[in-house]
Design an enzyme around this catalytic site. Structure first.
Site, mmCIF file in Angstrom:
data_model
loop_
_atom_site.group_PDB
_atom_site.id
_atom_site.type_symbol
_atom_site.label_atom_id
_atom_site.label_comp_id
_atom_site.label_asym_id
_atom_site.label_seq_id
_atom_site.Cartn_x
_atom_site.Cartn_y
_atom_site.Cartn_z
ATOM 1 N N HIS A 215 0.992 -1.219 -0.012
ATOM 2 C CA HIS A 215 -0.077 -0.058 -0.139
ATOM 3 C C HIS A 215 0.876 1.255 0.065
ATOM 4 C CE1 HIS A 215 1.042 0.165 4.234
ATOM 5 N NE2 HIS A 215 0.629 1.574 4.264
ATOM 6 N N VAL B 133 1.521 1.730 -6.979
ATOM 7 C CA VAL B 133 0.211 1.269 -7.317
ATOM 8 C C VAL B 133 -0.525 1.089 -6.080
ATOM 9 C CG1 VAL B 133 -1.215 -0.915 -8.344
ATOM 10 C CG2 VAL B 133 0.863 -0.044 -9.479
ATOM 11 N N SER C 53 2.122 -7.605 -15.192
ATOM 12 C CA SER C 53 2.693 -6.295 -16.279
ATOM 13 C C SER C 53 2.627 -6.689 -17.606
ATOM 14 C CB SER C 53 4.245 -6.126 -15.616
ATOM 15 O OG SER C 53 4.884 -5.615 -16.608
ATOM 16 N N SER C 54 2.616 -5.640 -18.400
ATOM 17 C CA SER C 54 2.447 -5.799 -20.001
ATOM 18 C C SER C 54 3.728 -6.501 -20.507
ATOM 19 C CB SER C 54 2.308 -4.481 -20.552
ATOM 20 O OG SER C 54 3.403 -3.809 -20.160
ATOM 21 N N CYS C 55 4.856 -6.693 -19.580
ATOM 22 C CA CYS C 55 6.077 -7.072 -19.981
ATOM 23 C C CYS C 55 6.281 -8.535 -20.164
ATOM 24 C CB CYS C 55 7.233 -6.648 -19.050
ATOM 25 S SG CYS C 55 7.470 -7.319 -17.781
ATOM 26 N N TYR D 32 11.872 -10.337 -14.430
ATOM 27 C CA TYR D 32 10.670 -9.995 -13.888
ATOM 28 C C TYR D 32 9.462 -10.513 -14.534
ATOM 29 C CZ TYR D 32 7.271 -6.243 -12.879
ATOM 30 O OH TYR D 32 6.017 -5.582 -12.421
ATOM 31 N N LYS E 106 6.012 -12.752 -12.978
ATOM 32 C CA LYS E 106 4.769 -12.413 -13.245
ATOM 33 C C LYS E 106 4.043 -13.354 -13.762
ATOM 34 C CE LYS E 106 4.668 -8.615 -10.918
ATOM 35 N NZ LYS E 106 3.583 -8.459 -9.411
ATOM 36 N N ASN F 268 2.430 0.129 -18.858
ATOM 37 C CA ASN F 268 3.220 1.033 -18.162
ATOM 38 C C ASN F 268 2.610 2.071 -17.254
ATOM 39 O OD1 ASN F 268 5.047 -0.358 -20.013
ATOM 40 N ND2 ASN F 268 6.606 1.008 -19.799
ATOM 41 N N HIS G 218 11.314 3.923 -13.915
ATOM 42 C CA HIS G 218 10.776 4.016 -15.319
ATOM 43 C C HIS G 218 10.912 5.400 -15.883
ATOM 44 C CE1 HIS G 218 8.463 0.431 -13.341
ATOM 45 N NE2 HIS G 218 8.789 0.083 -14.395
ATOM 46 N N TRP H 63 18.276 7.483 -22.822
ATOM 47 C CA TRP H 63 18.516 6.367 -23.120
ATOM 48 C C TRP H 63 18.017 5.649 -24.251
ATOM 49 C CZ3 TRP H 63 17.253 3.652 -17.676
ATOM 50 C CH2 TRP H 63 18.162 4.151 -16.779
ATOM 51 N N ARG I 168 5.457 3.341 -26.354
ATOM 52 C CA ARG I 168 5.080 2.834 -25.275
ATOM 53 C C ARG I 168 3.672 3.449 -24.846
ATOM 54 N NH1 ARG I 168 8.484 0.129 -25.720
ATOM 55 N NH2 ARG I 168 10.219 -0.696 -24.321
#
Ligand code: GFB
Length: 321
Positions: free
Chosen positions: A24, A28, A120-122, A149, A153, A178, A192, A215, A222
């Site tokens: 918490h 998120v 996660s979308s990854c 990661y 997930k 993201n 991020h 970078w 994205r």
């Protein structure tokens, strides 16, 4: 896509339901907590890391046996940007596997009515066709920079599905795109892209530095969802979704990183130049989610990137002195 008609009393949170938000204090988890409070849920169980280490199986078991939460939002995770994932791969896979295994297993043992697991979308293949549908999971090779990661997930999603099948639990999985917003990590090395660029442009403006180095090539695309929108989607899904498939949460719109950089540069008021360090990887070329399923359920995002970046910078200025 199926919405199971599980018993009404088992499916809906009521304002007095005992709700545990794991994580918490994070980006998120703090947004989900704010959303629940705003909607009048008053019986929240919130534990700081120092009060409850979710990587400690015995501590998690004791907590669940004692508190017996009815609903669990599993937002706790070890997260970070592309560089953090490359620098700390062991931390990303170990910590996320431990947290999700402990919370999912103890939720089953203490008969939690419903758990929402956040992925996660990854998790999707690096070259999945775009926009990415939920069923493309495990149909191709993962993006190397965040594979540990992503595997952790994916394991969480499969755990939820397996416990539902074997024990009849009601554990659902959501795959956010993201995410950015207030209470984020702004450290330029581990954050991020949006919080990292806010800090880089802000510090350069304050110091009168003439150029900022970003970078990669700036060409990847994205999709970005403001964290308060994610929180409203999570509470919405906890209430209405009982499907066994993981469900995407996003905006369905994406932006090139170089355009994003110009947006943030303008919002921060940095007047210098942007340089690109192409020795640093871009990561996956694009990862925009197909959000037709959650739209069909009746949820849509409200906050645009321009508005979300403005809100995030205002929060940054007030809180990150
Ligand atoms: O947000 P980000 O680190 O994560 O990077 P990913 C997004 C894009 O922005 C990449 C570029 O192409 C980066 O190379 N970029 C440019 C920058 N300048 C910067 C900078 O200064 N900082 C950062 N951080 N990026 C993450 C995964 O991938 O997506 C996580 O590594 C998680 O595990 C997250 O899944 C949602 O979108 O590339």
């Amino acid at each position: 896509m199926q919405i199971l008609n599980s018993q009404k009393e088992n499916r809906h949170m009521d304002k007095k339901s005992k709700i545990f938000v794991a994580g918490h204090t994070g980006l998120v988890g703090s947004a989900i907590t704010r959303e629940l409070e705003a909607q009048g849920y008053t019986n929240l169980i919130l534990k700081q890391h120092k009060e409850l280490d979710l990587m400690d199986r015995l501590a998690v078991s004791d907590f669940f046996q004692k508190e017996k939460p009815e609903f669990v939002f599993l937002a706790a995770a070890k997260v970070g940007g592309i560089m953090a994932n490359q620098t700390y791969p062991a931390d990303f896979i170990y910590q996320n596997l431990m947290i999700e295994s402990n919370v999912i297993h103890e939720s089953y043992r203490s008969k939690v009515k419903k758990l929402l697991f956040l992925g996660s979308s990854c998790i999707y293949p690096k070259l999945a066709s775009q926009p990415i549908k939920e069923e493309s999971l495990l149909t191709g090779l993962l993006e190397e920079t965040n594979k540990p990661y992503a595997i952790a997930k994916i394991a969480g999603i499969v755990m939820c599905e397996s416990y539902n099948r074997q024990y009849g639990t009601n554990f659902i999985s959501a795959m956010p795109t993201n995410i950015y917003g207030t209470h984020d990590n702004f450290d330029p090395e581990t954050a991020h892209v949006i919080p990292a660029l806010i800090k880089k442009f802000h510090d350069a403006k304050q110091a009168g530095i003439k150029s900022v180095t970003l970078w990669g090539t700036g060409t990847p695309r994205r999709e970005f969802l403001f964290v308060d929108d994610l929180a409203s989607a999570c509470v919405f899904l906890m209430d209405v979704y009982d499907g066994k498939e993981a469900i995407n949460i996003g905006t369905g719109e994406d932006i090139r990183i170089e355009e994003l950089a110009e947006l943030i540069k303008k919002e921060v008021g940095f007047k210098g130049d942007i340089k690109w360090d192409e020795s640093i990887p871009d990561g996956t070329p694009q990862k925009i989610l197909d959000v037709s399923r959650i739209h069909t359920l009746g949820w849509k995002h409200k906050i645009s990137p321009e508005e979300g970046i403005k809100k995030t910078y205002v929060w940054y200025l007030k809180n990150m002195k």
